[in-house]
Design a protein around this motif. Sequence first.
Motif, PDB file in Angstrom:
ATOM      1  N   ALA B  93       0.732  -1.370  -0.055  1.00  0.00           N
ATOM      2  CA  ALA B  93       0.124  -0.077  -0.101  1.00  0.00           C
ATOM      3  C   ALA B  93       0.895   1.261  -0.197  1.00  0.00           C
ATOM      4  N   ARG B  96       2.330   1.652  -3.536  1.00  0.00           N
ATOM      5  CA  ARG B  96       1.226   2.263  -4.354  1.00  0.00           C
ATOM      6  C   ARG B  96       0.964   3.465  -4.108  1.00  0.00           C
ATOM      7  N   ARG B  97       1.047   3.973  -2.837  1.00  0.00           N
ATOM      8  CA  ARG B  97       0.603   5.299  -2.293  1.00  0.00           C
ATOM      9  C   ARG B  97       1.662   6.464  -3.193  1.00  0.00           C
ATOM     10  N   SER B 100       1.396   6.411  -6.783  1.00  0.00           N
ATOM     11  CA  SER B 100       0.070   6.988  -7.266  1.00  0.00           C
ATOM     12  C   SER B 100       0.484   8.614  -6.965  1.00  0.00           C
TER      13      SER B 100
END
Lengths: 230, 230
Positions: B93, B96-97, B100
Amino acid sequence: MLTLFHQPLCPHSRFVRLVLAEYGLATRLVEEKFWERREEFLMLNPAGTVPVLVEEGQPAVPGVSIVIEYLDETRGADAGDRRLFPTDAGERAEVRRLASWFNDKFHAEVSGPLVNERVFKRYMTREQGGGPPDTDSMRVARHNIRYHLAYIGWLVQTRDWLAGERLSYADLAAAAHISAVDYLGDVPWNDDEAARNWYARVKSRPSFRAILADTVAGLPPSKNYANLDF
Amino acid sequence: MLTLFHQPLCPHSRFVRLVLAEYGLATRLVEEKFWERREEFLMLNPAGTVPVLVEEGQPAVPGVSIVIEYLDETRGADAGDRRLFPTDAGERAEVRRLASWFNDKFHAEVSGPLVNERVFKRYMTREQGGGPPDTDSMRVARHNIRYHLAYIGWLVQTRDWLAGERLSYADLAAAAHISAVDYLGDVPWNDDEAARNWYARVKSRPSFRAILADTVAGLPPSKNYANLDF
């Protein structure tokens, strides 16, 4: 215990709420006025956006696509037949493509402008970006929704659900964005019967009940918003 | 055999090229003028954007975040120690954070406007969105990059790499976006030494060589673009 920081009419937050409900995951909902840029909230998500999912004892998981990947990684296997994401890499790519179609493209062209202009801006101060709605932006969004509805209609004429033979993240993403626009009465349902029939099927699922019960103070939902036979 | 439809200065395409190079995956590169909305290309990706990865005998994989998830699912386990994505859901996560953060936020605020105004618009007709660069949009982007550089600097003062102790997708995403802006000479390198040192480390990797060799006709790179000691 899970906590979701959200906004009731934020389409990305709605998508996560649908997934949590499909998986039967009890979740505490916290309504976050993200435009106030609360300091504790920015510590959870420096980007300052909703949704953010917090699992006790874990770092916060911010952003819709990151949350749904996290839920698949931590809950997907246990969901068995009800898993919302296929296991084959190629099929996963197709589900992600369609989820991104709605979370990114539909949001940029339709649901983002409409919800921002008609809902969020009502609560924001001038400094936070508030003010009267930009009617040009709303007009363009209402025009754009037509080709998205046609795309949904076209997809479900060749498949049972948007990404294939099974309900997936793709359907819940699309339905979440459409539900926010439908709350505002801006979905031209007479345009595409196949799209309407697909939405009626998703809307009838128990996972949708809480979303259909949402009401925003000062802004009642459109007449058929909660009607399963619209 | 893999084929990547890309644009040389598109930051999302560059991110995928870096990942492919890190994994040593021989890939045919096809430069796609996505603004021409070529019919065969729209069949691969109805959204009409690059990058799109095509693996022989498989459906096309469109969109940067979908491509990197696909590459992890199909190549990650084989990469062993060189895998660019952790296996723990919480750590994933965080990667991905940050990916992004650069693919979405940095792109919206910095690399998207700069590359669009200074590069893509040169090749587009009026109907395709071409025309003289919007200098207001460029000025805002050049202002915005400063807080992103500070964020990178802050992250790498507490960690070896952006998302933790290991090189990950987060570093390659950030470096890809910065490299496109650096080509245009719009990175204020004197602002943040920690960020510059981090970029020097990423830029020195063999996976970066092809990107540093890119040149766009009529638009030479900035003086130190390919210089490892900038």
